[in-house]
Enzyme design. Structure first.
Site, PDB file in Angstrom:
ATOM      1  N   HIS A 201     -11.544   5.280  -2.347  1.00  0.00           N
ATOM      2  CA  HIS A 201     -10.316   5.371  -1.924  1.00  0.00           C
ATOM      3  C   HIS A 201      -9.892   4.707  -0.236  1.00  0.00           C
ATOM      4  O   HIS A 201     -10.371   4.942   0.474  1.00  0.00           O
ATOM      5  CB  HIS A 201      -9.488   6.407  -2.324  1.00  0.00           C
ATOM      6  CG  HIS A 201      -9.098   6.683  -3.936  1.00  0.00           C
ATOM      7  ND1 HIS A 201      -8.191   5.905  -4.389  1.00  0.00           N
ATOM      8  CD2 HIS A 201      -9.016   8.137  -4.776  1.00  0.00           C
ATOM      9  CE1 HIS A 201      -8.187   6.624  -5.858  1.00  0.00           C
ATOM     10  NE2 HIS A 201      -8.633   7.370  -6.101  1.00  0.00           N
ATOM     11  N   CYS A 249      -9.193   0.306  -2.936  1.00  0.00           N
ATOM     12  CA  CYS A 249      -8.289   0.023  -3.859  1.00  0.00           C
ATOM     13  C   CYS A 249      -7.102   0.093  -3.633  1.00  0.00           C
ATOM     14  O   CYS A 249      -6.365  -1.604  -4.150  1.00  0.00           O
ATOM     15  CB  CYS A 249      -8.107   1.305  -5.078  1.00  0.00           C
ATOM     16  SG  CYS A 249      -9.360   1.971  -6.067  1.00  0.00           S
TER      17      CYS A 249
END
Length: 375
Positions: A201, A249
């Site tokens: 992430h 992401c």
């Protein structure tokens, strides 16, 4: 602003992906507002697709690509996955020609040459197991990249540092990620190669700082773009060849470099985002340096004053001390002559005995995986 002074290494290449959709923009702005409570949502994807497109391009395709052609092929593969708004990009430390053939390792050790430099890799894959909005493919991305590097470029397992939250590797926490980046810079020298991968992430803070989210983010916080610049990009020695894969992401620009190129572009152009990060770090260091100089000046003045007082006291007691020293020297000479007469040799001469000292034990541990080049 001089990008060459900001990044001494002339051969750093970073692949990342930018999602230009409105949904991604919204997710990116909210990514770390409440990071202590919730990870950013992966927008229906199991993880970042950049590493997958990269491997499909260079592993499965039987072609020799340039840097620009690699970006084009990655873009096509992302479109095949329905990710039309995801654009791969290449950042570089110098204004290099992107039509040159892509080099994953240094041209000096591209072939299996024992005299070539050492090839090292830091691979990080975080699925955030057991947490809401966890990912599922980051471990596979790291395993695939490991096999790719070993099979095609001869990177030895002993020169790899792998961090994954799978229970079988060292945890991908903030300390180990930053320490690994710092350590690989310290032991690398001209002719060596470094490959870095981060799959997990990423996000953006309210003050627009780009971040990577380590496995222990709730306790240790985030890894900011400034930290990555300070601990890694600005520390890579000149002459080392570096390729980085940032597969997040929502934050493909967290490790920006002075120049950037997108799919379909024929040359790199200056990256405005990099100047903001490097300039902010430089200003911070300058402020600390000036503050340190001011404090050092005051300290020197106090020491000088203290030394002057001590010299005055020493001058008062100087005469008696000299007389005492003369007497001491005379007594020492008399004792030395007596010893010489008894032993029949020079006074004060002692037999030299060599003592065997045990060799220092080599430190073992995580950072030992980055072995130094054999002479």
């Amino acid at each position: 602003f001089n990008p060459e002074a900001a990044v001494p290494c002339e051969s750093i290449y970073m692949f990342s992906a930018i999602d230009e959709s409105e949904e991604a923009a919204e997710l990116n702005s909210l990514a770390v507002d409440d990071v202590d409570e919730l990870l950013p949502h992966p927008a229906g994807k199991s993880g970042g697709p950049c590493a997958s497109a990269f491997l499909q391009t260079l592993w499965q395709d039987e072609y020799t690509y340039s840097w620009a052609q690699t970006l084009e092929a990655m873009h096509e593969k992302l479109q095949e996955l329905g990710l039309d708004t995801v654009l791969p990009q290449l950042s570089t430390s110098r204004a290099v020609p992107v039509d040159d053939e892509i080099c994953i390792v240094s041209p000096e050790n591209d072939e299996e040459d024992e005299e070539g430099g050492v090839k090292r890799a830091l691979l990080v894959g975080i699925n955030y197991t057991g947490q809401e909005n966890a990912l599922s493919s980051c471990h596979d991305d790291v395993r695939n990249m490991k096999q790719f590097l070993m099979q095609f470029y001869g990177v030895e397992r002993k020169n790899m540092m792998i961090l994954m939250d799978d229970g079988n590797h060292h945890e991908p926490n903030k300390h180990l990620i930053l320490t690994g980046l710092k350590r690989v810079c310290e032991i690398s020298k001209p002719g060596d190669s470094i490959f870095v991968q981060f799959s997990g992430h990423g996000g953006q803070t309210p003050d627009q700082a780009k971040v990577l989210i380590p496995g222990d983010f709730k306790h240790s916080g985030l890894i900011t773009d400034r930290e990555l610049y300070t601990e890694f990009l600005s520390q890579v020695p000149p002459g080392v060849h570096v390729v980085v894969m940032i597969d997040c992401c929502h934050s493909g620009t967290v490790m920006d470099l002075p120049y950037v190129c997108g799919p379909g572009e024929e040359q790199v152009h200056p990256n405005e985002g990099f100047g903001a990060v490097a300039g902010a770090v430089a200003n911070t260091k300058g402020g600390k340096k000036n503050k340190s100089k001011a404090g050092k000046g005051k300290k020197q003045e106090k020491e000088k004053e203290k030394k002057g007082k001590a010299n005055k006291k020493a001058a008062v007691a100087d005469a008696p001390a000299k007389k005492s020293n003369k007497k001491g020297k005379k007594k020492k000479q008399e004792v030395a002559e007596e010893v010489e007469e008894e032993d029949g040799g020079e006074a004060g001469e002692e037999e030299h005995v060599e003592v065997e000292r045990p060799e220092p034990k080599k430190k073992k541990g995580l950072l030992g995986v980055f072995s130094r080049k054999k002479k």
